[in-house]
Structure formats: structure tokens, C-alpha cells
Scaffold this motif. Sequence first.
Motif, PDB file in Angstrom:
ATOM      1  N   LEU A 118       0.836  -1.211   0.000  1.00  0.00           N
ATOM      2  CA  LEU A 118       0.000   0.000   0.000  1.00  0.00           C
ATOM      3  C   LEU A 118       0.864   1.252   0.000  1.00  0.00           C
ATOM      4  O   LEU A 118       0.498   2.263  -0.607  1.00  0.00           O
ATOM      5  CB  LEU A 118      -0.950   0.021   1.203  1.00  0.00           C
ATOM      6  CG  LEU A 118      -2.073  -1.013   1.207  1.00  0.00           C
ATOM      7  CD1 LEU A 118      -2.961  -0.798   2.431  1.00  0.00           C
ATOM      8  CD2 LEU A 118      -2.906  -0.953  -0.065  1.00  0.00           C
ATOM      9  N   GLU A 166     -12.846   1.568  -6.976  1.00  0.00           N
ATOM     10  CA  GLU A 166     -11.415   1.318  -7.175  1.00  0.00           C
ATOM     11  C   GLU A 166     -10.655   1.842  -5.969  1.00  0.00           C
ATOM     12  O   GLU A 166     -11.148   2.697  -5.228  1.00  0.00           O
ATOM     13  CB  GLU A 166     -10.916   1.976  -8.465  1.00  0.00           C
ATOM     14  CG  GLU A 166     -10.996   3.480  -8.461  1.00  0.00           C
ATOM     15  CD  GLU A 166     -10.546   4.078  -9.789  1.00  0.00           C
ATOM     16  OE1 GLU A 166     -10.787   3.465 -10.842  1.00  0.00           O
ATOM     17  OE2 GLU A 166      -9.954   5.177  -9.753  1.00  0.00           O
ATOM     18  N   ALA A 167      -9.441   1.329  -5.793  1.00  0.00           N
ATOM     19  CA  ALA A 167      -8.662   1.650  -4.608  1.00  0.00           C
ATOM     20  C   ALA A 167      -8.289   3.125  -4.564  1.00  0.00           C
ATOM     21  O   ALA A 167      -8.011   3.746  -5.594  1.00  0.00           O
ATOM     22  CB  ALA A 167      -7.395   0.792  -4.580  1.00  0.00           C
ATOM     23  N   PRO A 182      -6.698  -3.292  -8.420  1.00  0.00           N
ATOM     24  CA  PRO A 182      -7.240  -2.545  -7.271  1.00  0.00           C
ATOM     25  C   PRO A 182      -8.676  -2.100  -7.526  1.00  0.00           C
ATOM     26  O   PRO A 182      -9.008  -0.927  -7.437  1.00  0.00           O
ATOM     27  CB  PRO A 182      -6.276  -1.355  -7.169  1.00  0.00           C
ATOM     28  CG  PRO A 182      -5.853  -1.113  -8.579  1.00  0.00           C
ATOM     29  CD  PRO A 182      -5.830  -2.464  -9.257  1.00  0.00           C
ATOM     30  N   LEU A 227      -6.020   1.366   2.792  1.00  0.00           N
ATOM     31  CA  LEU A 227      -6.718   1.071   1.550  1.00  0.00           C
ATOM     32  C   LEU A 227      -8.171   1.524   1.691  1.00  0.00           C
ATOM     33  O   LEU A 227      -8.899   1.006   2.542  1.00  0.00           O
ATOM     34  CB  LEU A 227      -6.674  -0.437   1.266  1.00  0.00           C
ATOM     35  CG  LEU A 227      -7.496  -0.927   0.087  1.00  0.00           C
ATOM     36  CD1 LEU A 227      -6.970  -0.330  -1.221  1.00  0.00           C
ATOM     37  CD2 LEU A 227      -7.502  -2.434   0.036  1.00  0.00           C
ATOM     38  N   PHE A 275      -5.525   5.268  -2.102  1.00  0.00           N
ATOM     39  CA  PHE A 275      -4.459   5.017  -1.131  1.00  0.00           C
ATOM     40  C   PHE A 275      -4.344   6.223  -0.216  1.00  0.00           C
ATOM     41  O   PHE A 275      -3.938   7.300  -0.641  1.00  0.00           O
ATOM     42  CB  PHE A 275      -3.157   4.715  -1.871  1.00  0.00           C
ATOM     43  CG  PHE A 275      -3.266   3.513  -2.759  1.00  0.00           C
ATOM     44  CD1 PHE A 275      -3.064   2.243  -2.245  1.00  0.00           C
ATOM     45  CD2 PHE A 275      -3.624   3.647  -4.098  1.00  0.00           C
ATOM     46  CE1 PHE A 275      -3.206   1.118  -3.053  1.00  0.00           C
ATOM     47  CE2 PHE A 275      -3.754   2.533  -4.911  1.00  0.00           C
ATOM     48  CZ  PHE A 275      -3.538   1.273  -4.389  1.00  0.00           C
ATOM     49  N   ARG A 278       1.434   2.235  -3.284  1.00  0.00           N
ATOM     50  CA  ARG A 278       0.169   2.413  -4.005  1.00  0.00           C
ATOM     51  C   ARG A 278      -0.125   1.204  -4.892  1.00  0.00           C
ATOM     52  O   ARG A 278      -0.470   1.324  -6.068  1.00  0.00           O
ATOM     53  CB  ARG A 278       0.174   3.709  -4.820  1.00  0.00           C
ATOM     54  CG  ARG A 278       0.534   4.916  -3.964  1.00  0.00           C
ATOM     55  CD  ARG A 278       0.620   6.186  -4.743  1.00  0.00           C
ATOM     56  NE  ARG A 278      -0.702   6.756  -5.008  1.00  0.00           N
ATOM     57  CZ  ARG A 278      -1.411   7.459  -4.128  1.00  0.00           C
ATOM     58  NH1 ARG A 278      -0.936   7.679  -2.916  1.00  0.00           N
ATOM     59  NH2 ARG A 278      -2.583   7.938  -4.445  1.00  0.00           N
ATOM     60  N   GLU A 279       0.033   0.046  -4.249  1.00  0.00           N
ATOM     61  CA  GLU A 279      -0.172  -1.218  -4.934  1.00  0.00           C
ATOM     62  C   GLU A 279      -0.968  -2.108  -3.983  1.00  0.00           C
ATOM     63  O   GLU A 279      -0.818  -2.015  -2.775  1.00  0.00           O
ATOM     64  CB  GLU A 279       1.211  -1.825  -5.195  1.00  0.00           C
ATOM     65  CG  GLU A 279       1.255  -3.025  -6.074  1.00  0.00           C
ATOM     66  CD  GLU A 279       2.708  -3.494  -6.237  1.00  0.00           C
ATOM     67  OE1 GLU A 279       3.318  -3.136  -7.252  1.00  0.00           O
ATOM     68  OE2 GLU A 279       3.210  -4.181  -5.336  1.00  0.00           O
ATOM     69  N   LEU A 280      -1.825  -2.963  -4.547  1.00  0.00           N
ATOM     70  CA  LEU A 280      -2.639  -3.859  -3.735  1.00  0.00           C
ATOM     71  C   LEU A 280      -2.140  -5.286  -3.921  1.00  0.00           C
ATOM     72  O   LEU A 280      -2.127  -5.798  -5.040  1.00  0.00           O
ATOM     73  CB  LEU A 280      -4.108  -3.732  -4.158  1.00  0.00           C
ATOM     74  CG  LEU A 280      -5.128  -4.607  -3.439  1.00  0.00           C
ATOM     75  CD1 LEU A 280      -5.004  -4.487  -1.924  1.00  0.00           C
ATOM     76  CD2 LEU A 280      -6.531  -4.245  -3.887  1.00  0.00           C
ATOM     77  N   LEU A 298     -13.187  -7.742  -4.089  1.00  0.00           N
ATOM     78  CA  LEU A 298     -12.252  -7.396  -5.159  1.00  0.00           C
ATOM     79  C   LEU A 298     -12.524  -8.262  -6.385  1.00  0.00           C
ATOM     80  O   LEU A 298     -13.092  -9.357  -6.274  1.00  0.00           O
ATOM     81  CB  LEU A 298     -10.805  -7.606  -4.680  1.00  0.00           C
ATOM     82  CG  LEU A 298     -10.350  -6.742  -3.506  1.00  0.00           C
ATOM     83  CD1 LEU A 298      -8.961  -7.180  -3.047  1.00  0.00           C
ATOM     84  CD2 LEU A 298     -10.356  -5.270  -3.887  1.00  0.00           C
TER      85      LEU A 298
END
Length: 131
Positions: free
Chosen positions: A18, A111-112, A57, A124, A114, A21-23, A86
Motif C-alpha cells: 500500500l 477502485e482503490a 485494485p 486502503l 491510497f 500504491r499497490e494492492l 475485489l
Amino acid sequence: MRPLPDLAGADAPFWQALRRRELRVQRCGNCGAYRFPAARTCPHCRSDEAAWVAVAPAGVVETWCVFHRAYFDGLPVPYTVIQVRLDCGVRLFSNPIDIEPDALRIGLEVEAAFDEITPEVTLLKFKPRRA
Ligand SMILES: [Zn+2]
């Protein structure tokens, strides 16, 4: 001070992702099923082989709840908790961003987002998915 996640626990790779900025969630090395939070063995095939992999995400709102009672210092009420499924199938709890409570719908595509709440912690959250 609001409650903060345990960054060093079994879900550490999730929290580290996170920050970028990644899930990431766990994926079974045997049957390929995704899971979160972390578990030692796969709930589908019981394999203990797993890796943390990046997933899309994006997901849909399955249900939500508006909290009017304060359970934690530093979390002002009211606040909304959403259950998101998800696209990879994993379900998790989160909070909506830029969605008013009366605009929430079952199946709403999100959508995610951050949310960097401290220099160490990124949460998240989810915002409406762009078309
Ligand atoms: Zn499996």
C-alpha cells in the motif's frame, strides 16, 4: 490517536505494498486461489505454498454500515464501513472516499484509493470507479 494497523504482522507485505500504491494479497501456489488476510494454509486445498501478488485494485461494494457510536478515540462518528469484493474474489472491509452514504449501492463499482494517514501507514480505501 486513531487505531493503527500492525505493520509487522503476518499482513506486512500488504501494508508495504500500500505504501507503493499497490494492492497485494496472498495467492495459493497450488490452486491459485487468492486470500486475505494472511493465512498459513489455503482454505481451498490446504497447501502451505503461497506468494504475495499484485491484484487489480478494483471491486464492488457488497454491503455497508454507518457507525454512529464512537468505539475508538480519534475516529469521529459517523463513519461508514464497506465490505468490498475485489475482482480477484477477496472480500475485505474498508471505508468509502467521495461516496455519500445514501449513494452507496450493492454492486457499486469501486477502485482503490491510497490514503496516507501517517508517514508509515497507508490505508486502503475505495472511491467510485471511473468509467
Ligand atoms: Zn489452494
